[in-house]
Scaffold this motif. Structure first.
Motif, PDB file in Angstrom:
ATOM      1  N   ALA A   1       8.685   8.736   5.218  1.00 52.55           N
ATOM      2  CA  ALA A   1       7.547   9.607   4.937  1.00 52.55           C
ATOM      3  C   ALA A   1       6.254   8.816   4.784  1.00 52.55           C
ATOM      4  O   ALA A   1       5.202   9.196   5.322  1.00 52.55           O
ATOM      5  CB  ALA A   1       7.822  10.438   3.685  1.00 52.55           C
ATOM      6  N   GLU A   2       6.293   7.718   4.038  1.00 53.63           N
ATOM      7  CA  GLU A   2       5.080   6.929   3.818  1.00 53.63           C
ATOM      8  C   GLU A   2       4.570   6.336   5.125  1.00 53.63           C
ATOM      9  O   GLU A   2       3.377   6.443   5.453  1.00 53.63           O
ATOM     10  CB  GLU A   2       5.367   5.811   2.814  1.00 53.63           C
ATOM     11  CG  GLU A   2       4.153   4.924   2.532  1.00 53.63           C
ATOM     12  CD  GLU A   2       4.482   3.781   1.593  1.00 53.63           C
ATOM     13  OE1 GLU A   2       3.770   3.631   0.578  1.00 53.63           O
ATOM     14  OE2 GLU A   2       5.439   3.028   1.874  1.00 53.63           O
ATOM     15  N   GLU A   3       5.457   5.722   5.898  1.00 58.07           N
ATOM     16  CA  GLU A   3       5.043   5.101   7.142  1.00 58.07           C
ATOM     17  C   GLU A   3       4.528   6.134   8.137  1.00 58.07           C
ATOM     18  O   GLU A   3       3.624   5.859   8.930  1.00 58.07           O
ATOM     19  CB  GLU A   3       6.212   4.322   7.759  1.00 58.07           C
ATOM     20  CG  GLU A   3       6.643   3.109   6.959  1.00 58.07           C
ATOM     21  CD  GLU A   3       7.663   3.452   5.889  1.00 58.07           C
ATOM     22  OE1 GLU A   3       7.965   4.650   5.711  1.00 58.07           O
ATOM     23  OE2 GLU A   3       8.158   2.528   5.215  1.00 58.07           O
ATOM     24  N   ALA A   4       5.101   7.338   8.120  1.00 56.78           N
ATOM     25  CA  ALA A   4       4.654   8.383   9.033  1.00 56.78           C
ATOM     26  C   ALA A   4       3.202   8.759   8.778  1.00 56.78           C
ATOM     27  O   ALA A   4       2.442   9.018   9.718  1.00 56.78           O
ATOM     28  CB  ALA A   4       5.550   9.614   8.901  1.00 56.78           C
ATOM     29  N   LEU A   5       2.796   8.777   7.524  1.00 53.35           N
ATOM     30  CA  LEU A   5       1.402   9.077   7.204  1.00 53.35           C
ATOM     31  C   LEU A   5       0.460   8.019   7.770  1.00 53.35           C
ATOM     32  O   LEU A   5      -0.589   8.334   8.345  1.00 53.35           O
ATOM     33  CB  LEU A   5       1.223   9.192   5.691  1.00 53.35           C
ATOM     34  CG  LEU A   5       1.770  10.453   5.030  1.00 53.35           C
ATOM     35  CD1 LEU A   5       1.760  10.301   3.509  1.00 53.35           C
ATOM     36  CD2 LEU A   5       0.945  11.673   5.438  1.00 53.35           C
ATOM     37  N   TYR A   6       0.835   6.754   7.607  1.00 56.37           N
ATOM     38  CA  TYR A   6       0.008   5.672   8.139  1.00 56.37           C
ATOM     39  C   TYR A   6      -0.064   5.746   9.660  1.00 56.37           C
ATOM     40  O   TYR A   6      -1.129   5.556  10.257  1.00 56.37           O
ATOM     41  CB  TYR A   6       0.568   4.318   7.697  1.00 56.37           C
ATOM     42  CG  TYR A   6       0.161   3.910   6.306  1.00 56.37           C
ATOM     43  CD1 TYR A   6      -0.996   3.167   6.091  1.00 56.37           C
ATOM     44  CD2 TYR A   6       0.926   4.264   5.207  1.00 56.37           C
ATOM     45  CE1 TYR A   6      -1.375   2.780   4.811  1.00 56.37           C
ATOM     46  CE2 TYR A   6       0.556   3.892   3.919  1.00 56.37           C
ATOM     47  CZ  TYR A   6      -0.600   3.147   3.729  1.00 56.37           C
ATOM     48  OH  TYR A   6      -0.975   2.767   2.462  1.00 56.37           O
ATOM     49  N   ALA A   7       1.087   6.007  10.301  1.00 59.70           N
ATOM     50  CA  ALA A   7       1.098   6.095  11.761  1.00 59.70           C
ATOM     51  C   ALA A   7       0.228   7.252  12.247  1.00 59.70           C
ATOM     52  O   ALA A   7      -0.528   7.113  13.224  1.00 59.70           O
ATOM     53  CB  ALA A   7       2.531   6.264  12.257  1.00 59.70           C
ATOM     54  N   ALA A   8       0.305   8.387  11.582  1.00 58.06           N
ATOM     55  CA  ALA A   8      -0.480   9.551  11.992  1.00 58.06           C
ATOM     56  C   ALA A   8      -1.971   9.248  11.932  1.00 58.06           C
ATOM     57  O   ALA A   8      -2.736   9.638  12.831  1.00 58.06           O
ATOM     58  CB  ALA A   8      -0.138  10.741  11.111  1.00 58.06           C
ATOM     59  N   ARG A   9      -2.404   8.551  10.892  1.00 53.52           N
ATOM     60  CA  ARG A   9      -3.830   8.207  10.782  1.00 53.52           C
ATOM     61  C   ARG A   9      -4.250   7.249  11.892  1.00 53.52           C
ATOM     62  O   ARG A   9      -5.334   7.374  12.467  1.00 53.52           O
ATOM     63  CB  ARG A   9      -4.103   7.590   9.410  1.00 53.52           C
ATOM     64  CG  ARG A   9      -3.983   8.580   8.268  1.00 53.52           C
ATOM     65  CD  ARG A   9      -3.958   7.888   6.920  1.00 53.52           C
ATOM     66  NE  ARG A   9      -3.597   8.805   5.847  1.00 53.52           N
ATOM     67  CZ  ARG A   9      -3.087   8.423   4.680  1.00 53.52           C
ATOM     68  NH1 ARG A   9      -2.881   7.129   4.450  1.00 53.52           N
ATOM     69  NH2 ARG A   9      -2.785   9.312   3.760  1.00 53.52           N
TER      70      ARG A   9
END
Length: 336
Positions: free
Chosen positions: A115-123
Motif C-alpha cells: 500500500a505504501e509503495e503504491a502511493l509513491y508509485a502513483a505520484r
C-alpha cells in the motif's frame, strides 16, 4: 510453436542462494503455476522462439512459490522461466510460460502488501504523465489496466478526469482500496469488450505489461478503445538499463511474474505495429522510501534485515529517495 507442451522434468531448476523471506507464505498448491507450461514465440513480433538467443536459464524452485510471488512490489525472489532474446525486435521473453487461465488464477489469488509503495508509485507516474495530458484527455474517460488498489485513479481524478475505471485481478488488492475508489474498480482481467470502441481518452498500464501473456492483443485493443488523439501510457522495466545489466540474475526484474522484458526498441515496435504515432519513450525517476530500496538490494545473508533494522532505528526508513533504476515511461498517441 505457441501452445506446445513442456515435459515436467524440464520445468524448473532450484536456485539455492535465493533466500526465503518470512513474508512469503506458500499457497495450497505452490507448483500449480508450473503445470502445463506452453512454449511461446516472440510476444511482440511473432518471430519463432527457435531463432532467439539464450538470455537466462530457468531458475524456479516450486517450494518457494507463495502468495506473494504474483503480488506487486514484493521482496525479490530472483526466479524466472527460461528467458531468450528475440533477434528481430530485441524483446526478452519466457520461452515456456503458464497459460492464460493459470496466470489469471495466480493473480486473482495473489497477496497484497504494498500500500505504501503504491502511493509513491502513483505520484511518480502522475507527475511524469501530467505534462502530456491536454484538456481533451482530462474531460474524457481513463482506464488503468492492473490498477492494484486504485490509488493512481485518485491521481487521475485530481488531474481533472471526468471518469476513471481500473481493472485489477487481485481480490486482496481491490479489498485494500480506499472506499471512495472501490466503485471505480472492476475485479478481473482486462476485457476489451467491456468498453465501447473509441470511448476512452487515456489507457494506462503501469508495471503490468511484463506480466500479461500476450502484450500485442492488449496494445491493439487499447488502440481500438481510444478516441482519435487519445493516449496510451506504459511504464515498464528496461532490461538494457545499466543497473539491470550490472546486476544480471540478481536484478529485481528477474521475476517469475515476468513473461517478457522490454527495451526502447521493443516498445517502439510494439506500439508502432499497433498503429500508434508520436511515440515518446524515456527513463523516469522513481521515488520510494529508503526501506523499500533496501528491500530490493541483492544483499547476502543477514545483511538485508540488519540494514532494514538500522534505518528504522535511525528513523530514516520513511525518508523518500528518488532514483533512476531503469524504468521507462512510454506514451503514444492514436492518430487523429
Amino acid at each position: 510453436m505457441a501452445g506446445r507442451r513442456v515435459p515436467a522434468r524440464s520445468r524448473a531448476t532450484i536456485v539455492e542462494d535465493a533466500p526465503v523471506t518470512p513474508d512469503s507464505p506458500t499457497i495450497s498448491a505452490p507448483a500449480a503455476i508450473l503445470d502445463g507450461l506452453q512454449g511461446r514465440d516472440c510476444p511482440v513480433c511473432g518471430a519463432p522462439e527457435r531463432g532467439a538467443r539464450p538470455f537466462l536459464s530457468a531458475s524456479v524452485d516450486p517450494e518457494r512459490i507463495g502468495a506473494l510471488s504474483f503480488a506487486s512490489r514484493k521482496p525479490p525472489e530472483y526466479m524466472s522461466f527460461r528467458l531468450v532474446r528475440c533477434e528481430t525486435c530485441e524483446t526478452v521473453f519466457a520461452a515456456e510460460a503458464p497459460g492464460a487461465e493459470a496466470l489469471a488464477r495466480a493473480y486473482r489469488d495473489a497477496g497484497y502488501d504494498s500500500a505504501e509503495e503504491a502511493l509513491y508509485a502513483a505520484r511518480t507516474y502522475a507527475q511524469a504523465l501530467a505534462p502530456r495530458l491536454g484538456p481533451e484527455h482530462r474531460r474524457g474517460t481513463a482506464l488503468e489496466i492492473g490498477a492494484g488498489s486504485g490509488v493512481f485513479l485518485q491521481e487521475l481524478l485530481d488531474l481533472g478526469f471526468a471518469e476513471v475505471v481500473g481493472v485489477e485481478p487481485s481480490h486482496e488488492a481491490v479489498a485494500a482500496a480506499p472506499a471512495a475508489l472501490r466503485p471505480h474498480l472492476r475485479i478481473g482481467v482486462f476485457e476489451p469488450g467491456a468498453h465501447r470502441p473509441g470511448s476512452l481518452s487515456l489507457v494506462c498500464c503501469f508495471m503490468t505489461l511484463e506480466h500479461v501473456r500476450d502484450p500485442r492483443p492488449l496494445t491493439r485493443a487499447a488502440y481500438d478503445l481510444l478516441e482519435p488523439g487519445g493516449l496510451l501510457a506504459f511504464v515498464t522495466h528496461d532490461y538494457r538499463a545499466p543497473i539491470n545489466r550490472l546486476l544480471g540474475r540478481r536484478s529485481p526484474i528477474i521475476d517469475i511474474e515476468h513473461m517478457q522484458l522490454f527495451c526502447p526498441a521493443s516498445l517502439r515496435r510494439l506500439l508502432g505495429e499497433a498503429g500508434f504515432g508520436e511515440i515518446d519513450i524515456g527513463a523516469i525517476r522513481n521515488r520510494y522510501p529508503l526501506r523499500y530500496w533496501l528491500r530490493l538490494l541483492p544483499l547476502p545473508g543477514p545483511l538485508k534485515p540488519a540494514g532494514l533494522a538500522a534505518v528504522e532505528a535511525l528513523g530514516v526508513g520513511q525518508r523518500s529517495v528518488g532514483l533512476n533504476v531503469g524504468n521507462l515511461l512510454s506514451v503514444a498517441r492514436k492518430p487523429l
